[in-house]
Design a protein around this motif. Sequence first.
Motif, PDB file in Angstrom:
ATOM      1  N   SER A  46       5.021  16.082   0.413  1.00 39.09           N
ATOM      2  CA  SER A  46       6.447  16.058   0.126  1.00 39.09           C
ATOM      3  C   SER A  46       6.721  16.691  -1.229  1.00 39.09           C
ATOM      4  N   THR A  47       7.933  17.181  -1.410  1.00 36.81           N
ATOM      5  CA  THR A  47       8.317  17.788  -2.682  1.00 36.81           C
ATOM      6  C   THR A  47       8.597  16.692  -3.705  1.00 36.81           C
ATOM      7  N   PRO A  48       7.973  16.748  -4.867  1.00 28.90           N
ATOM      8  CA  PRO A  48       8.215  15.698  -5.864  1.00 28.90           C
ATOM      9  C   PRO A  48       9.623  15.778  -6.438  1.00 28.90           C
ATOM     10  N   ALA A  49      10.260  14.629  -6.585  1.00 29.59           N
ATOM     11  CA  ALA A  49      11.597  14.566  -7.165  1.00 29.59           C
ATOM     12  C   ALA A  49      11.508  14.597  -8.682  1.00 29.59           C
ATOM     13  N   PRO A  50      12.329  15.415  -9.354  1.00 35.52           N
ATOM     14  CA  PRO A  50      12.327  15.422 -10.823  1.00 35.52           C
ATOM     15  C   PRO A  50      12.713  14.049 -11.365  1.00 35.52           C
ATOM     16  N   ALA A  51      12.029  13.606 -12.397  1.00 30.54           N
ATOM     17  CA  ALA A  51      12.285  12.288 -12.974  1.00 30.54           C
ATOM     18  C   ALA A  51      11.997  12.330 -14.469  1.00 30.54           C
ATOM     19  N   ALA A  52      12.409  11.266 -15.157  1.00 31.42           N
ATOM     20  CA  ALA A  52      12.194  11.176 -16.606  1.00 31.42           C
ATOM     21  C   ALA A  52      12.082   9.715 -17.005  1.00 31.42           C
ATOM     22  N   ALA A  53      11.339   9.460 -18.066  1.00 30.99           N
ATOM     23  CA  ALA A  53      11.181   8.098 -18.576  1.00 30.99           C
ATOM     24  C   ALA A  53      11.047   8.146 -20.093  1.00 30.99           C
ATOM     25  N   VAL A  54      11.389   7.030 -20.734  1.00 33.91           N
ATOM     26  CA  VAL A  54      11.309   6.940 -22.192  1.00 33.91           C
ATOM     27  C   VAL A  54      10.301   5.865 -22.574  1.00 33.91           C
ATOM     28  N   VAL A  55       9.384   6.233 -23.457  1.00 31.56           N
ATOM     29  CA  VAL A  55       8.375   5.324 -23.980  1.00 31.56           C
ATOM     30  C   VAL A  55       8.836   4.886 -25.372  1.00 31.56           C
ATOM     31  N   PHE A  56       9.426   3.710 -25.446  1.00 30.11           N
ATOM     32  CA  PHE A  56       9.856   3.174 -26.737  1.00 30.11           C
ATOM     33  C   PHE A  56       8.671   2.508 -27.432  1.00 30.11           C
TER      34      PHE A  56
END
Length: 307
Positions: A46-56
């Motif tokens: 499957s095509t990976p969905a763009p995502a983002a996360a923040v490491v505080f």
Amino acid sequence: MPSSAEHPERTSGTGRPPAVRYFEVPERHREAAQAWLERGAGIPSSTPAPAAAVVFVRDGERGVETLLTYRPGTSPLGTIGFPGGIVEAHDDDPLDWAGPTPVEWARRLGTDDVGRARRAVVAAAREAFEETGVLLAGADPMSTVESVEGAEWMRSREALALGDVSLAQVLGRRRLLLRSDLLRPLAHWVTSDFVHRRYDIHYFAAVVPDGQAASLLESRGIWGRWVDAGQATAEPGGTWLGDLVGQEDTAGRRLADLVSPGVQCVLESIAECSSAIAFLARKRTVALRNPVLEVRDGQPVLRIDLA
């Protein structure tokens, strides 16, 4: 079966980090991994969905701490991870911006797609605010919002979670700028091919602005807290983190079954630093990591090329 998830050999015999690491396939994905191996190579993924996360990160009593949250279900991002999620269409909406330009962010993230880089930055800030109430924004390029507590701010977070508003609308109503300079590029991971739901995720590092405090979203938040990264990764075969979260699907479970390889590697990199400032200041190249499923010692494992 020896694996770096059980025996995290973070240096080679020469004292340098190994070029390859192996991780166990999390229990929640073992059935899919076995099916993928049995079908053989060449099966379309499957095509990976763009995502983002923040490491505080912040300085704790024992070492550097980071903010972790719990996700019920079988997310490829792990049962326990950093605040984040998929990029939404409205992350393209125009908004007032401070800090490095999208063109500069594309360079920092190692992509030629300026629009994608901009969306990743906006999505990271949006998810951080939605999930933790930390808002990386200010009235001007030198200030940040001092407090995002209260019913009105929570309504904005709930509306973001439902997709009823965009971050651009939340900031625009309050005449705020997105402070992209408060984020640092950290890592880039793509979920393994065999997983049904895949993500192409950019991790960013940040500190919580002065005057703000993290809090869970009222309608969806289950567990979230600051965790000592060194303690979380000290025994990859131990159950300390899962017991700390205390949910039915975390208690008694090992780190390898709770976090993705990307999250484990980020946690380890935090644990290696003497302070939050040292972690943020560390120079790093954001190279794409894509765990590859293969068989080692008769068992399915994920190989990570680190060279």
